[in-house]
Structures are given as C-alpha cells and as structure tokens.
Design a protein around this motif. Sequence first.
Motif, PDB file in Angstrom:
ATOM      1  N   UNK A   6       0.870  -1.182   0.000  1.00  0.00           N
ATOM      2  CA  UNK A   6       0.000   0.000   0.000  1.00  0.00           C
ATOM      3  C   UNK A   6       0.900   1.222   0.000  1.00  0.00           C
ATOM      4  N   UNK A   7       0.518   2.217  -0.731  1.00  0.00           N
ATOM      5  CA  UNK A   7       1.299   3.438  -0.845  1.00  0.00           C
ATOM      6  C   UNK A   7       0.882   4.432   0.228  1.00  0.00           C
ATOM      7  N   UNK A   8       1.829   4.876   1.012  1.00  0.00           N
ATOM      8  CA  UNK A   8       1.578   5.947   1.976  1.00  0.00           C
ATOM      9  C   UNK A   8       1.795   7.272   1.262  1.00  0.00           C
ATOM     10  N   UNK A   9       0.797   8.151   1.351  1.00  0.00           N
ATOM     11  CA  UNK A   9       0.901   9.449   0.684  1.00  0.00           C
ATOM     12  C   UNK A   9       1.063  10.593   1.685  1.00  0.00           C
ATOM     13  N   UNK A  10       0.928  10.279   2.967  1.00  0.00           N
ATOM     14  CA  UNK A  10       1.114  11.277   4.021  1.00  0.00           C
ATOM     15  C   UNK A  10       1.820  10.617   5.192  1.00  0.00           C
ATOM     16  N   UNK A  11       2.597  11.406   5.894  1.00  0.00           N
ATOM     17  CA  UNK A  11       3.182  10.947   7.144  1.00  0.00           C
ATOM     18  C   UNK A  11       2.972  12.041   8.174  1.00  0.00           C
ATOM     19  N   UNK A  12       2.726  11.622   9.409  1.00  0.00           N
ATOM     20  CA  UNK A  12       2.491  12.611  10.451  1.00  0.00           C
ATOM     21  C   UNK A  12       3.137  12.173  11.746  1.00  0.00           C
ATOM     22  N   UNK A  13       3.576  13.154  12.507  1.00  0.00           N
ATOM     23  CA  UNK A  13       4.126  12.866  13.817  1.00  0.00           C
ATOM     24  C   UNK A  13       2.950  12.552  14.737  1.00  0.00           C
ATOM     25  N   UNK A  14       2.926  11.341  15.259  1.00  0.00           N
ATOM     26  CA  UNK A  14       1.836  10.938  16.138  1.00  0.00           C
ATOM     27  C   UNK A  14       2.169  11.256  17.586  1.00  0.00           C
ATOM     28  N   UNK A  15       3.385  10.961  18.010  1.00  0.00           N
ATOM     29  CA  UNK A  15       3.778  11.270  19.386  1.00  0.00           C
ATOM     30  C   UNK A  15       5.239  11.675  19.429  1.00  0.00           C
ATOM     31  N   UNK A  16       5.526  12.570  20.348  1.00  0.00           N
ATOM     32  CA  UNK A  16       6.881  13.046  20.586  1.00  0.00           C
ATOM     33  C   UNK A  16       7.107  12.989  22.086  1.00  0.00           C
ATOM     34  N   UNK A  17       8.057  12.185  22.516  1.00  0.00           N
ATOM     35  CA  UNK A  17       8.382  12.072  23.936  1.00  0.00           C
ATOM     36  C   UNK A  17       9.835  12.485  24.125  1.00  0.00           C
ATOM     37  N   UNK A  18      10.026  13.560  24.856  1.00  0.00           N
ATOM     38  CA  UNK A  18      11.368  14.082  25.072  1.00  0.00           C
ATOM     39  C   UNK A  18      11.837  13.693  26.468  1.00  0.00           C
ATOM     40  N   UNK A  19      13.070  13.191  26.533  1.00  0.00           N
ATOM     41  CA  UNK A  19      13.687  12.788  27.793  1.00  0.00           C
ATOM     42  C   UNK A  19      14.979  13.584  27.944  1.00  0.00           C
ATOM     43  N   UNK A  47      -0.220   7.370   6.223  1.00  0.00           N
ATOM     44  CA  UNK A  47      -1.612   7.312   5.781  1.00  0.00           C
ATOM     45  C   UNK A  47      -1.697   7.115   4.277  1.00  0.00           C
ATOM     46  N   UNK A  48      -2.751   6.407   3.846  1.00  0.00           N
ATOM     47  CA  UNK A  48      -2.989   6.205   2.416  1.00  0.00           C
ATOM     48  C   UNK A  48      -3.831   7.348   1.863  1.00  0.00           C
ATOM     49  N   UNK A  49      -4.216   7.243   0.609  1.00  0.00           N
ATOM     50  CA  UNK A  49      -4.976   8.316  -0.049  1.00  0.00           C
ATOM     51  C   UNK A  49      -6.370   8.498   0.547  1.00  0.00           C
ATOM     52  N   UNK A  50      -6.855   7.515   1.309  1.00  0.00           N
ATOM     53  CA  UNK A  50      -8.141   7.643   2.007  1.00  0.00           C
ATOM     54  C   UNK A  50      -7.960   8.145   3.432  1.00  0.00           C
ATOM     55  N   UNK A  51      -6.759   8.577   3.764  1.00  0.00           N
ATOM     56  CA  UNK A  51      -6.396   9.106   5.076  1.00  0.00           C
ATOM     57  C   UNK A  51      -6.437   8.031   6.173  1.00  0.00           C
ATOM     58  N   UNK A  52      -6.362   6.770   5.771  1.00  0.00           N
ATOM     59  CA  UNK A  52      -6.352   5.660   6.726  1.00  0.00           C
ATOM     60  C   UNK A  52      -4.907   5.345   7.108  1.00  0.00           C
ATOM     61  N   UNK A  53      -4.670   5.131   8.408  1.00  0.00           N
ATOM     62  CA  UNK A  53      -3.336   4.753   8.870  1.00  0.00           C
ATOM     63  C   UNK A  53      -3.035   3.345   8.367  1.00  0.00           C
ATOM     64  N   UNK A  54      -1.936   3.224   7.625  1.00  0.00           N
ATOM     65  CA  UNK A  54      -1.563   1.914   7.075  1.00  0.00           C
ATOM     66  C   UNK A  54      -0.258   1.396   7.673  1.00  0.00           C
TER      67      UNK A  54
END
Length: 106
Positions: free
Chosen positions: A18-31, A44-51
């Motif tokens: 499956x082709x991912x057309x978007x990537x997003x930062x889901x969580x950032x944990x700083x130590x 995410x794919x073209x339907x905005x579903x996390x793949x």
Amino acid sequence: MRTANITFQIPKTVMENKLAVKEELNSICEYKDQKSVSIDVYYRDSNDKVIGTQSYAITGEKYDLLMSESPDFAVGKLQNEYRESDIWYVIDLIRKEQESILEASQ
C-alpha cells in the motif's frame, strides 16, 4: 498411507503493498535527562487511513543537532527548542543513514 481427495479451507495471510501518501508525527516524547527524543510516525494512504507506523529515536549527535542553536537547516532556531520541521529534518537524516547501512550490507 493412502490417496485422498478431500478439500480443506486453510486461512492464509497475504501481503499487500500500500502506498503511503502522508506521514504525520503521532507522538513526541522528550527525555532531557537521557538526551533523547522518541518519535512515532503514522503513515496514511490516499483515504487518510493509517496503514503503518514507525518509531524513531533521536539520540547522541542527532539529539545535539536537534537541540542546537541556529543550525544550517533552521537559522534563528533557539537552543533546546525545536519545531516539527526540525524533527522531520533529523528523521530524514536517520533514514538516509539507515539506507546507507542497508546498501552497504548487500
């Protein structure tokens, strides 16, 4: 043993690209005490579903770069602060290093 002619239904897993057309930062944990930042990225794919998801650890030299004051990729950035674009820059560096390691091992 003897010959048989009986049909069975067997479940099987099929891999699909499956082709991912978007990537997003889901969580950032700083130590800060460990000088590390853990990042989870959603793809995410073209339907905005996390793949897919992937995790990154920003440590060592990469952590120092992310926290540095006014690096080449982010002129005017304050020390010990970062923006989403700064994180993406460091993630891209990590990916390039991983690709180089894979190419060298082949």
